[in-house]
Design an enzyme around this catalytic site. Structure first.
Site, PDB file in Angstrom:
ATOM      1  N   ASP A  78       1.624  -5.289  15.707  1.00 29.96           N
ATOM      2  CA  ASP A  78       2.968  -5.192  14.954  1.00 29.96           C
ATOM      3  C   ASP A  78       3.507  -3.915  15.462  1.00 29.96           C
ATOM      4  OD1 ASP A  78       4.848  -5.324  13.772  1.00 29.96           O
ATOM      5  OD2 ASP A  78       3.931  -5.062  11.471  1.00 29.96           O
TER       6      ASP A  78
ATOM      7  N   GLU B 126       5.252   9.655  11.784  1.00 28.45           N
ATOM      8  CA  GLU B 126       5.808   8.581  12.694  1.00 28.45           C
ATOM      9  C   GLU B 126       6.679   9.039  13.194  1.00 28.45           C
ATOM     10  OE1 GLU B 126       8.080   5.829   9.901  1.00 28.45           O
ATOM     11  OE2 GLU B 126       6.030   5.872   8.790  1.00 28.45           O
TER      12      GLU B 126
ATOM     13  N   SER C  74       0.740  -1.038   0.341  1.00 29.78           N
ATOM     14  CA  SER C  74       0.037  -0.431   0.555  1.00 29.78           C
ATOM     15  C   SER C  74       0.547   1.334  -0.286  1.00 29.78           C
ATOM     16  CB  SER C  74      -0.477  -0.058   0.787  1.00 29.78           C
ATOM     17  OG  SER C  74      -0.317   0.350   2.634  1.00 29.78           O
TER      18      SER C  74
ATOM     19  N   LYS D 291      -5.021   5.722   2.221  1.00 32.66           N
ATOM     20  CA  LYS D 291      -3.861   4.125   1.583  1.00 32.66           C
ATOM     21  C   LYS D 291      -4.966   3.260   1.028  1.00 32.66           C
ATOM     22  CE  LYS D 291      -2.111   0.496   4.630  1.00 32.66           C
ATOM     23  NZ  LYS D 291      -2.275  -0.129   5.929  1.00 32.66           N
TER      24      LYS D 291
END
Ligand code: ADE
Length: 311
Positions: free
Chosen positions: A159, A120, A46, A63
Site C-alpha cells: 500500500d 506525510e 488506529s 500508534k
C-alpha cells in the site's frame, strides 16, 4: 495478543528508579511512561500520537490501535502482521519507520515508532501542487533504496502511496504503515488478498488479486508520476480499463528521463517491471538504480547528504 514479541520490554533509562509507576512493577512499558502530545494522524483502526518518553525526553510517534475495533472487524491478524513485519525489518534501514517497543492495556495496542517530524509527503505534494525534478529524483531514489532493503528482507508493502511516505527532521523519506505488509516465504511467491489503494493498484491485483514485490514498483511508478505531474496517473477503480490497457499520458514538459522511468515501471508483466526482475535480468534492482533518471544520485550518501529544498 501474544506478549512475547522479542522486543525490549523496558524504556532504556527507567530501570529501577523509574517514575513510571506500572512499568517498574511489571517490567513492561505502559502509557504512563509517556507524555501524549498532539494527534499526528488517523488510520481506519488506529490513531498516531506525538509522544515523549518521560524517562529520557526522547520523542516518538505512538500508534494506538483500538482492540474492540480490531475484534469487531476481525482484524486481529492485521495488527499482528503489522508488528511482525516491523520486527522483521528491525532497525536495518534509515528509510523505514522503526518499531521501538510494543505494549498493550485493556483497550489498546501501542506501537512506539520513529517520529517523522515533517509529516506525510502527500501533504507536501498537495501544498506545492507538484515537486521540483530534483526533489522527485531524491525522493524516488530514497524510496527505491528502502524498497530494495524491504524486499531483501522478504517484506512487501502493498500500500505504497504518498500518505505512507513520511518525512523526518532532515526531510528524508521514512516508509510507514505496514498494516497491509506481507511477509513472503522464502520462495517469494505471489500472495492472494486484495489490499491497497485504488490509485496505486497494479493490473495483476485488479485482475487476479495477486500481489508480489512487483506491485510495490507499480506503485512507485504512480508516485513518481504524481510528484511530477501533480495529479494521479490513474484515478482509481473507475479507471480500471485504463490501468489494464496502460492508457495514460504525460503532461507537457514532463521530464524525459522520468517519462522513460515511469514507462518502465508501469509495465503490465510484473516480471518485466524495472526493479522487480530476478537479479542479473535487465529488470533487476541494479538496472533500476542505474536508470539515467538517477544518474546524478550518489547512492552512497543518499541518507547522509542534505535533502534538496522542497520546491
Ligand atoms: N503519522 C503517522 N505516523 C507518523 C510518524 N511515525 N511520525 C509522524 N507522523 C506520523
Amino acid at each position: 495478543y501474544p506478549e512475547d514479541d522479542g522486543m525490549p520490554l523496558r524504556p532504556p533509562a527507567s530501570r529501577g528508579q523509574s517514575k513510571s509507576r506500572n512499568s517498574s512493577v511489571t517490567g513492561r512499558m505502559t502509557v504512563d511512561d509517556f507524555e501524549f502530545m498532539e494527534e499526528l494522524g488517523q488510520g481506519s483502526y488506529s490513531t498516531v500520537w506525538h509522544c515523549r518518553l518521560l524517562a529520557t525526553g526522547q520523542e516518538y510517534a505512538i500508534k494506538r490501535i483500538d482492540k474492540a475495533h480490531l475484534k469487531r472487524h476481525q482484524k486481529e491478524q492485521t495488527a499482528l502482521a503489522e508488528k511482525n513485519t516491523l520486527v522483521r525489518l528491525g532497525s536495518g534501514h534509515p528509510g523505514i519507520v522503526r518499531l521501538h517497543w510494543t505494549f498493550q492495556d485493556e483497550w489498546s495496542l501501542f506501537f512506539v515508532l520513529d517520529l517523522a517530524r515533517n509529516g506525510e509527503l502527500q501533504t507536501r505534494i498537495s501544498r506545492m501542487g507538484s515537486l521540483s525534478i530534483e526533489c522527485v529524483r531524491y525522493y524516488a531514489a530514497q524510496i527505491v533504496d528502502a524498497l530494495g532493503y524491504m524486499h531483501s528482507k522478504g517484506v512487501i508493502h502493498r500500500d505504497l502511496k504518498p500518505e505512507n511516505l513520511l518525512l523526518d527532521d532532515a526531510f528524508r523519506i521514512k516508509i510507514t504503515d505496514f498494516g497491509t505488509g506481507k511477509l513472503l516465504d522464502s520462495g517469494g511467491e505471489p500472495t492472494k488478498t486484495f489490499v491497497g489503494t485504488a490509485q496505486y493498484v497494479s493490473p495483476e491485483l485488479l485482475e487476479h488479486n495477486e500481489s508480489s514485490k512487483s506491485s510495490d514498483f507499480w506503485a512507485l511508478g504512480c508516485i513518481i508520476y504524481q510528484m511530477i505531474a501533480g495529479r494521479f496517473v490513474f484515478r482509481g477503480l473507475a479507471d480500471w480499463q485504463k490501468i489494464k490497457q496502460l492508457e495514460y499520458d504525460f503532461p507537457e514538459g514532463f521530464d524525459e528521463q522520468a517519462q522513460d522511468l515511469v514507462r518502465k515501471l508501469l509495465v503490465r508483466d510484473p516480471d518485466q517491471r524495472l526493479g522487480a526482475g530476478p537479479s542479473g535480468s535487465p529488470y533487476d534492482m541494479k538496472a533500476l538504480r542505474s536508470h539515467p533518471f538517477f544518474a546524478s544520485i550518489n547512492w552512497r550518501n543518499l541518507w547522509s547528504g542534505p535533502a534538496p529544498p522542497l520546491e
